[in-house]
Motif scaffolding. Structure first.
Motif, PDB file in Angstrom:
ATOM      1  N   ALA A 130      55.589  68.756   2.885  1.00 25.25           N
ATOM      2  CA  ALA A 130      55.600  67.607   3.397  1.00 25.25           C
ATOM      3  C   ALA A 130      56.569  66.597   2.796  1.00 25.25           C
ATOM      4  O   ALA A 130      56.818  65.451   2.808  1.00 25.25           O
ATOM      5  N   ALA A 131      56.478  66.958   1.329  1.00 21.47           N
ATOM      6  CA  ALA A 131      57.658  66.087   0.644  1.00 21.47           C
ATOM      7  C   ALA A 131      57.739  66.793  -0.617  1.00 21.47           C
ATOM      8  O   ALA A 131      57.827  66.942  -1.278  1.00 21.47           O
ATOM      9  N   PRO A 132      59.129  67.507   0.106  1.00 23.84           N
ATOM     10  CA  PRO A 132      59.851  68.904  -0.562  1.00 23.84           C
ATOM     11  C   PRO A 132      61.118  67.683  -1.845  1.00 23.84           C
ATOM     12  O   PRO A 132      61.164  66.653  -1.632  1.00 23.84           O
ATOM     13  N   LEU A 133      61.169  68.574  -3.260  1.00 24.83           N
ATOM     14  CA  LEU A 133      61.635  67.723  -4.433  1.00 24.83           C
ATOM     15  C   LEU A 133      62.363  69.309  -5.056  1.00 24.83           C
ATOM     16  O   LEU A 133      61.925  70.053  -5.313  1.00 24.83           O
ATOM     17  N   ILE A 134      63.653  68.784  -5.365  1.00 30.79           N
ATOM     18  CA  ILE A 134      64.435  69.517  -6.464  1.00 30.79           C
ATOM     19  C   ILE A 134      64.748  68.732  -7.420  1.00 30.79           C
ATOM     20  O   ILE A 134      65.298  67.274  -7.858  1.00 30.79           O
ATOM     21  N   ILE A 135      63.806  68.726  -8.929  1.00 30.31           N
ATOM     22  CA  ILE A 135      64.314  68.208 -10.242  1.00 30.31           C
ATOM     23  C   ILE A 135      64.859  69.348 -10.886  1.00 30.31           C
ATOM     24  O   ILE A 135      64.613  70.218 -11.204  1.00 30.31           O
ATOM     25  N   ASN A 136      66.567  68.732 -11.228  1.00 36.39           N
ATOM     26  CA  ASN A 136      67.626  69.361 -12.313  1.00 36.39           C
ATOM     27  C   ASN A 136      67.044  68.748 -13.130  1.00 36.39           C
ATOM     28  O   ASN A 136      68.176  67.293 -13.258  1.00 36.39           O
ATOM     29  N   VAL A 137      67.451  69.404 -14.033  1.00 38.69           N
ATOM     30  CA  VAL A 137      66.954  68.547 -15.543  1.00 38.69           C
ATOM     31  C   VAL A 137      68.412  69.062 -16.358  1.00 38.69           C
ATOM     32  O   VAL A 137      68.138  70.448 -16.493  1.00 38.69           O
ATOM     33  N   CYS A 138      68.614  68.274 -16.219  1.00 48.31           N
ATOM     34  CA  CYS A 138      70.596  68.240 -16.921  1.00 48.31           C
ATOM     35  C   CYS A 138      70.931  67.001 -17.902  1.00 48.31           C
ATOM     36  O   CYS A 138      70.234  66.845 -18.891  1.00 48.31           O
ATOM     37  N   ALA A 139      72.041  66.185 -17.241  1.00 45.38           N
ATOM     38  CA  ALA A 139      72.008  65.321 -18.519  1.00 45.38           C
ATOM     39  C   ALA A 139      73.256  64.074 -17.676  1.00 45.38           C
ATOM     40  O   ALA A 139      74.159  64.249 -18.413  1.00 45.38           O
ATOM     41  N   PRO A 140      72.447  63.667 -16.544  1.00 43.40           N
ATOM     42  CA  PRO A 140      73.440  62.568 -15.767  1.00 43.40           C
ATOM     43  C   PRO A 140      74.128  61.259 -16.904  1.00 43.40           C
ATOM     44  O   PRO A 140      72.632  61.183 -17.321  1.00 43.40           O
ATOM     45  N   GLY A 141      74.947  61.316 -16.918  1.00 40.76           N
ATOM     46  CA  GLY A 141      75.084  60.402 -17.396  1.00 40.76           C
ATOM     47  C   GLY A 141      76.468  59.776 -18.836  1.00 40.76           C
ATOM     48  O   GLY A 141      77.054  59.590 -19.117  1.00 40.76           O
ATOM     49  N   VAL A 142      76.238  61.517 -18.550  1.00 41.53           N
ATOM     50  CA  VAL A 142      77.160  62.318 -19.656  1.00 41.53           C
ATOM     51  C   VAL A 142      78.734  61.881 -19.397  1.00 41.53           C
ATOM     52  O   VAL A 142      79.265  62.654 -18.293  1.00 41.53           O
ATOM     53  N   LYS A 143      79.273  61.525 -20.279  1.00 43.72           N
ATOM     54  CA  LYS A 143      80.956  60.870 -19.698  1.00 43.72           C
ATOM     55  C   LYS A 143      81.917  61.691 -19.638  1.00 43.72           C
ATOM     56  O   LYS A 143      81.870  62.860 -20.548  1.00 43.72           O
ATOM     57  N   GLY A 144      83.586  62.195 -19.156  1.00 41.70           N
ATOM     58  CA  GLY A 144      84.345  63.316 -18.608  1.00 41.70           C
ATOM     59  C   GLY A 144      84.512  63.371 -17.949  1.00 41.70           C
ATOM     60  O   GLY A 144      83.598  63.215 -16.505  1.00 41.70           O
ATOM     61  N   ASP A 145      85.452  64.019 -18.107  1.00 39.99           N
ATOM     62  CA  ASP A 145      86.176  64.361 -16.403  1.00 39.99           C
ATOM     63  C   ASP A 145      85.821  66.090 -16.261  1.00 39.99           C
ATOM     64  O   ASP A 145      85.727  67.079 -17.033  1.00 39.99           O
ATOM     65  N   ILE A 146      85.213  66.661 -14.790  1.00 40.05           N
ATOM     66  CA  ILE A 146      85.986  67.872 -14.555  1.00 40.05           C
ATOM     67  C   ILE A 146      87.238  68.503 -14.736  1.00 40.05           C
ATOM     68  O   ILE A 146      88.313  67.950 -14.045  1.00 40.05           O
ATOM     69  N   LYS A 147      87.343  69.964 -15.466  1.00 41.47           N
ATOM     70  CA  LYS A 147      88.705  70.986 -15.329  1.00 41.47           C
ATOM     71  C   LYS A 147      88.113  71.807 -14.782  1.00 41.47           C
ATOM     72  O   LYS A 147      87.941  72.619 -13.764  1.00 41.47           O
ATOM     73  N   TRP A 148      89.032  70.349 -13.447  1.00 43.80           N
ATOM     74  CA  TRP A 148      89.065  71.650 -12.302  1.00 43.80           C
ATOM     75  C   TRP A 148      89.931  72.693 -12.007  1.00 43.80           C
ATOM     76  O   TRP A 148      89.511  73.816 -11.383  1.00 43.80           O
ATOM     77  N   ASP A 149      90.929  73.294 -13.195  1.00 45.67           N
ATOM     78  CA  ASP A 149      91.897  74.600 -12.770  1.00 45.67           C
ATOM     79  C   ASP A 149      90.842  75.604 -14.072  1.00 45.67           C
ATOM     80  O   ASP A 149      91.126  76.359 -14.166  1.00 45.67           O
ATOM     81  N   ASP A 150      89.953  75.162 -14.702  1.00 46.70           N
ATOM     82  CA  ASP A 150      88.831  76.021 -15.157  1.00 46.70           C
ATOM     83  C   ASP A 150      87.577  75.214 -15.330  1.00 46.70           C
ATOM     84  O   ASP A 150      87.593  75.402 -16.869  1.00 46.70           O
TER      85      ASP A 150
END
Length: 288
Positions: A130-150
């Motif tokens: 009735a009220a599904p939820l996923i909690i991903n314990v990570c670190a939103p807010g961490v600055k930086g770029d994604i290394k798309w080629d690696d």
């Protein structure tokens, strides 16, 4: 009584959540690598008279095949999931690049791939809540770029596990967005949650160097939250899920999703690359 699955639930935040949820009368399924720690947790749960509401499933979540096995096992045991909490992570500092037997960088596999698989593969069980939820314990807010080629930082030398974890956090941000976009017609809520510095054994003993270990323990004693306090926002989300399909928090503070994820188009790109990467390693995975 809700059914709550915790991936990485035998240590730290996951363990504390499991015990508190058992006290609250919930049905808890714990997924963890160590059968010894799983048994220790079971004994603690038994002392709370909650053993009939507790299941421990042993698995190495750094392996794609193990994630798929566990998903199938949970489907056999329950007909729905109310909440999925993703905590599995290795905080041990290392300058050594290490791959799983499936050929994935270890932190990438445990901290990102596992959460990717469990999020998407459990969505059918979540839809039945009735009220599904996923909690991903990570670190939103961490600055930086994604290394798309690696994506796995395979060419980064010297390798640094802290950088790998921070990069994994940015991947998890896009995972949350990709999931929210793909399940827009459902009522599943996805929370990216940054607990900040927490006084867990994994965090305070991340370094082998004795001096560094002492300094880190001292630092966490000053700035870190006791684990009992760190889980309070998660317990609040479980009791009262956010209204939006995707939200991000650092402790009790809500973050601006537009700042956490600056480019919405990148989520589809990462989703596609992740599927291709898994297929390239000859691991069968079907994601809706």
């Amino acid at each position: 009584m809700r059914t709550i699955v915790i991936a990485g639930g035998t240590d730290g935040i996951g363990r504390q959540l499991a015990l508190q949820l058992i006290r609250n009368g919930e049905h808890v399924i714990i997924i963890g690598r160590s059968s010894e720690k799983g048994e220790d947790l079971r004994l603690e749960v038994a002392r709370l008279d909650g053993e009939d509401r507790f299941i421990f499933l042993q698995a190495d979540l750094s392996l794609v095949s193990e994630n798929i096995r566990i998903v199938n096992e949970v489907y056999r045991r329950v007909n729905h999931i109310d909440q999925l909490i993703l905590c599995a992570q290795s905080q041990k500092f290392s300058k050594v690049y290490r791959e799983t037997k499936e050929g994935f960088e270890h932190h990438f596999a445990l901290y990102y791939l596992s959460r990717f698989i469990l999020s998407f593969k459990f969505q059918e069980l979540l839809k039945r809540s009735a009220a599904p939820l996923i909690i991903n314990v990570c670190a939103p807010g961490v600055k930086g770029d994604i290394k798309w080629d690696d994506l796995q930082l395979q060419t980064q030398r010297p390798f640094n596990s802290i950088k790998a974890i921070m990069h994994g956090s940015r991947l998890n941000n896009l995972l949350g967005l990709a999931f929210a976009q793909s399940t827009a017609d459902t009522n599943i809520k996805y929370v990216l949650f940054n607990p900040g510095a927490v006084q867990t054994k994994g965090a305070t003993e991340a370094f082998d160097n004795k001096l560094l270990k002492i300094l880190v323990k001292l630092m966490y004693k000053i700035i870190g939250l006791p684990v009992q306090k760190a889980v309070k926002p998660i317990l609040h989300f479980i009791k009262s899920p956010p209204e939006n399909s995707l939200t991000a928090y650092k402790q009790n503070n809500k973050l601006d999703i537009a700042q956490v994820i600056s480019n919405n188009n990148q989520s589809e790109r990462l989703h596609r690359l992740t599927i291709e990467l898994i297929k390239r390693k000859h691991v069968e995975l079907k994601i809706n």
